[in-house]
Design a protein around this motif. Structure first.
Motif, PDB file in Angstrom:
ATOM      1  N   PHE A  87      24.514 -11.693 -35.958  1.00 47.41           N
ATOM      2  CA  PHE A  87      22.828 -10.967 -35.587  1.00 47.41           C
ATOM      3  C   PHE A  87      22.868 -12.828 -34.785  1.00 47.41           C
ATOM      4  CE2 PHE A  87      24.263  -7.641 -38.019  1.00 47.41           C
ATOM      5  CZ  PHE A  87      24.871  -6.583 -36.824  1.00 47.41           C
ATOM      6  N   LYS A  88      21.355 -12.219 -33.797  1.00 49.36           N
ATOM      7  CA  LYS A  88      20.615 -13.630 -33.764  1.00 49.36           C
ATOM      8  C   LYS A  88      19.376 -13.837 -34.872  1.00 49.36           C
ATOM      9  CE  LYS A  88      18.620 -15.039 -30.211  1.00 49.36           C
ATOM     10  NZ  LYS A  88      18.340 -15.351 -28.173  1.00 49.36           N
ATOM     11  N   TYR A  89      18.463 -12.479 -35.027  1.00 48.84           N
ATOM     12  CA  TYR A  89      16.969 -12.471 -35.638  1.00 48.84           C
ATOM     13  C   TYR A  89      17.580 -11.925 -37.323  1.00 48.84           C
ATOM     14  CZ  TYR A  89      16.095 -13.262 -31.102  1.00 48.84           C
ATOM     15  OH  TYR A  89      15.510 -13.772 -29.252  1.00 48.84           O
ATOM     16  N   TYR A  90      18.284 -11.409 -37.158  1.00 44.79           N
ATOM     17  CA  TYR A  90      18.960 -11.054 -39.290  1.00 44.79           C
ATOM     18  C   TYR A  90      19.801 -11.803 -39.463  1.00 44.79           C
ATOM     19  CZ  TYR A  90      19.770  -7.545 -42.065  1.00 44.79           C
ATOM     20  OH  TYR A  90      19.507  -6.230 -43.284  1.00 44.79           O
ATOM     21  N   ASP A  91      19.372 -12.220 -40.995  1.00 49.33           N
ATOM     22  CA  ASP A  91      20.723 -12.522 -41.456  1.00 49.33           C
ATOM     23  C   ASP A  91      20.296 -11.812 -42.758  1.00 49.33           C
ATOM     24  OD1 ASP A  91      22.253 -14.336 -42.903  1.00 49.33           O
ATOM     25  OD2 ASP A  91      20.307 -15.871 -43.970  1.00 49.33           O
ATOM     26  N   ALA A  92      21.843 -10.847 -42.812  1.00 48.93           N
ATOM     27  CA  ALA A  92      22.048  -9.676 -44.435  1.00 48.93           C
ATOM     28  C   ALA A  92      21.739 -10.820 -45.599  1.00 48.93           C
ATOM     29  CB  ALA A  92      22.850  -9.341 -43.952  1.00 48.93           C
ATOM     30  N   ILE A  93      21.115  -9.560 -46.382  1.00 52.16           N
ATOM     31  CA  ILE A  93      21.827 -10.369 -48.302  1.00 52.16           C
ATOM     32  C   ILE A  93      23.087  -9.419 -48.321  1.00 52.16           C
ATOM     33  CG2 ILE A  93      20.051 -10.403 -49.891  1.00 52.16           C
ATOM     34  CD1 ILE A  93      17.703 -11.713 -48.402  1.00 52.16           C
ATOM     35  N   ASN A  94      22.383  -8.027 -48.247  1.00 50.20           N
ATOM     36  CA  ASN A  94      23.823  -7.663 -48.670  1.00 50.20           C
ATOM     37  C   ASN A  94      23.594  -6.022 -47.877  1.00 50.20           C
ATOM     38  OD1 ASN A  94      21.495  -5.387 -50.140  1.00 50.20           O
ATOM     39  ND2 ASN A  94      21.428  -5.949 -51.290  1.00 50.20           N
ATOM     40  N   LEU A  95      23.679  -5.160 -48.199  1.00 47.86           N
ATOM     41  CA  LEU A  95      23.779  -3.656 -47.322  1.00 47.86           C
ATOM     42  C   LEU A  95      22.219  -3.278 -46.670  1.00 47.86           C
ATOM     43  CD1 LEU A  95      27.447  -2.046 -47.846  1.00 47.86           C
ATOM     44  CD2 LEU A  95      26.961  -3.171 -46.596  1.00 47.86           C
ATOM     45  N   SER A  96      21.813  -3.134 -47.570  1.00 48.11           N
ATOM     46  CA  SER A  96      20.128  -2.146 -47.692  1.00 48.11           C
ATOM     47  C   SER A  96      19.423  -3.831 -48.097  1.00 48.11           C
ATOM     48  CB  SER A  96      20.027  -1.261 -48.605  1.00 48.11           C
ATOM     49  OG  SER A  96      20.079  -2.248 -50.325  1.00 48.11           O
ATOM     50  N   LYS A  97      19.616  -4.684 -47.437  1.00 47.50           N
ATOM     51  CA  LYS A  97      18.200  -6.231 -47.761  1.00 47.50           C
ATOM     52  C   LYS A  97      18.880  -7.120 -46.404  1.00 47.50           C
ATOM     53  CE  LYS A  97      18.023  -7.418 -51.624  1.00 47.50           C
ATOM     54  NZ  LYS A  97      17.224  -7.967 -53.254  1.00 47.50           N
ATOM     55  N   GLY A  98      17.432  -7.728 -45.847  1.00 48.28           N
ATOM     56  CA  GLY A  98      18.114  -8.691 -45.035  1.00 48.28           C
ATOM     57  C   GLY A  98      16.765  -9.564 -44.773  1.00 48.28           C
ATOM     58  N   LYS A  99      16.827 -10.619 -43.894  1.00 46.71           N
ATOM     59  CA  LYS A  99      15.989 -11.383 -43.178  1.00 46.71           C
ATOM     60  C   LYS A  99      15.688 -10.907 -41.798  1.00 46.71           C
ATOM     61  CE  LYS A  99      15.050 -14.535 -47.016  1.00 46.71           C
ATOM     62  NZ  LYS A  99      14.520 -15.580 -47.006  1.00 46.71           N
ATOM     63  N   PHE A 100      14.185 -10.526 -41.201  1.00 51.11           N
ATOM     64  CA  PHE A 100      14.259 -10.648 -40.175  1.00 51.11           C
ATOM     65  C   PHE A 100      13.654 -11.396 -39.558  1.00 51.11           C
ATOM     66  CE2 PHE A 100      12.349  -8.773 -36.062  1.00 51.11           C
ATOM     67  CZ  PHE A 100      13.639  -9.042 -35.359  1.00 51.11           C
ATOM     68  N   LYS A 101      13.774 -12.793 -38.483  1.00 52.72           N
ATOM     69  CA  LYS A 101      12.765 -14.118 -38.162  1.00 52.72           C
ATOM     70  C   LYS A 101      12.823 -14.307 -39.639  1.00 52.72           C
ATOM     71  CE  LYS A 101      12.427 -12.785 -33.681  1.00 52.72           C
ATOM     72  NZ  LYS A 101      11.788 -11.653 -32.308  1.00 52.72           N
ATOM     73  N   GLY A 102      12.588 -14.548 -40.271  1.00 53.60           N
ATOM     74  CA  GLY A 102      12.825 -14.856 -41.641  1.00 53.60           C
ATOM     75  C   GLY A 102      12.127 -14.013 -42.702  1.00 53.60           C
ATOM     76  N   VAL A 103      12.017 -13.119 -42.225  1.00 56.27           N
ATOM     77  CA  VAL A 103      10.844 -11.632 -43.488  1.00 56.27           C
ATOM     78  C   VAL A 103      11.689 -10.946 -43.778  1.00 56.27           C
ATOM     79  CG1 VAL A 103       8.517 -10.649 -42.784  1.00 56.27           C
ATOM     80  CG2 VAL A 103       9.190 -12.361 -41.655  1.00 56.27           C
ATOM     81  N   LEU A 104      11.674 -10.824 -44.926  1.00 59.16           N
ATOM     82  CA  LEU A 104      12.697 -10.308 -46.041  1.00 59.16           C
ATOM     83  C   LEU A 104      12.240  -8.682 -45.432  1.00 59.16           C
ATOM     84  CD1 LEU A 104      14.573  -9.920 -48.224  1.00 59.16           C
ATOM     85  CD2 LEU A 104      12.126  -9.656 -49.711  1.00 59.16           C
ATOM     86  N   ILE A 105      12.820  -7.951 -45.753  1.00 59.52           N
ATOM     87  CA  ILE A 105      13.113  -6.390 -44.905  1.00 59.52           C
ATOM     88  C   ILE A 105      14.016  -5.431 -46.170  1.00 59.52           C
ATOM     89  CG2 ILE A 105      12.111  -7.109 -43.105  1.00 59.52           C
ATOM     90  CD1 ILE A 105      14.725  -5.898 -42.128  1.00 59.52           C
ATOM     91  N   GLN A 106      13.716  -4.567 -46.691  1.00 61.21           N
ATOM     92  CA  GLN A 106      15.046  -3.637 -47.042  1.00 61.21           C
ATOM     93  C   GLN A 106      14.847  -2.849 -46.758  1.00 61.21           C
ATOM     94  OE1 GLN A 106      13.778  -4.214 -51.532  1.00 61.21           O
ATOM     95  NE2 GLN A 106      13.086  -6.022 -51.195  1.00 61.21           N
ATOM     96  N   GLY A 107      15.814  -1.521 -47.282  1.00 65.64           N
ATOM     97  CA  GLY A 107      16.469  -0.376 -46.807  1.00 65.64           C
ATOM     98  C   GLY A 107      15.182   0.420 -46.911  1.00 65.64           C
ATOM     99  N   GLY A 108      14.196   0.620 -47.746  1.00 70.42           N
ATOM    100  CA  GLY A 108      13.274   1.876 -48.213  1.00 70.42           C
ATOM    101  C   GLY A 108      13.966   2.933 -48.465  1.00 70.42           C
ATOM    102  N   LYS A 109      13.451   3.943 -48.070  1.00 69.92           N
ATOM    103  CA  LYS A 109      13.483   5.339 -48.565  1.00 69.92           C
ATOM    104  C   LYS A 109      15.536   5.830 -48.021  1.00 69.92           C
ATOM    105  CE  LYS A 109       9.890   8.184 -49.609  1.00 69.92           C
ATOM    106  NZ  LYS A 109       8.572   9.094 -48.384  1.00 69.92           N
TER     107      LYS A 109
END
Length: 141
Positions: free
Chosen positions: A81-103
Motif C-alpha cells: 500500500f502507498k500509505y499503510y504499512d502492515a505490522i500484522n493482520l490487525s495492526k499497522g501504520k497509516f502515514k507513520g501513525v500506529l493504528i490497531q484493529g480495535g473492536k
C-alpha cells in the motif's frame, strides 16, 4: 535444525508446513490453514486419511516452488500500500501513525478462536473440558 532431521512434518495450521515444503520435506496438514488449497501440503480429510498419509512411505514432497507465493504473502501481507504499512493482520501504520484493529479485530480474533476450537472438538482433538478451559483463557486475556 529439527526440520532437517524429519522425513515428514504433520501440522495443524502452522506455517512450518509451508517451510517444510520449501525444504523439500513431506508436509501433511491435519487441520485448517490459510494455505490448505495452494497445493503446498497433503491435506488429511479425516483421522483415517491422516494415518494413511503418515504411514505412506512413497509419499513425495510437494514442489518447493508451491510454497513461495504463500511465503511472500505472509511476509508482505499481499499487495503493498502507498500509505499503510502492515505490522500484522490487525495492526499497522497509516502515514507513520500506529493504528490497531480495535473492536472489530477483537471480535474477529474471538470468532476465529471459537471457530478453531469448535473444529478441534469436532475432529476429536479437544474434549469438552479442554474446550471450556481454552475459551476461558482466551476470554480472560
Amino acid at each position: 535444525m529439527l526440520l532437517d532431521k524429519c522425513d515428514k512434518i504433520v501440522v495443524f495450521g502452522s506455517t512450518i508446513g509451508v517451510e517444510a515444503t520449501f525444504a523439500n520435506k513431506v508436509s501433511i496438514l491435519a487441520g485448517k490453514a490459510l494455505y490448505e488449497d495452494l497445493d503446498i501440503c497433503y491435506v488429511a480429510s479425516d483421522r483415517s486419511d491422516l494415518k494413511n498419509l503418515i504411514l505412506n512411505r512413497d509419499l513425495k514432497p510437494k514442489p518447493a516452488k508451491n510454497s513461495i507465493p504463500y511465503a511472500h504473502w505472509s511476509i508482505t501481507f499481499g499487495q503493498n500500500f502507498k500509505y499503510y504499512d502492515a505490522i500484522n493482520l490487525s495492526k499497522g501504520k497509516f502515514k507513520g501513525v500506529l493504528i490497531q484493529g480495535g473492536k472489530f479485530a477483537m471480535y474477529l480474533n474471538a470468532a476465529e478462536t471459537l471457530l478453531r476450537t469448535f473444529i478441534q472438538v469436532l475432529q476429536g482433538r479437544l474434549d469438552k473440558k479442554q474446550m471450556i478451559q481454552r475459551l476461558r483463557n482466551k476470554l480472560s486475556s
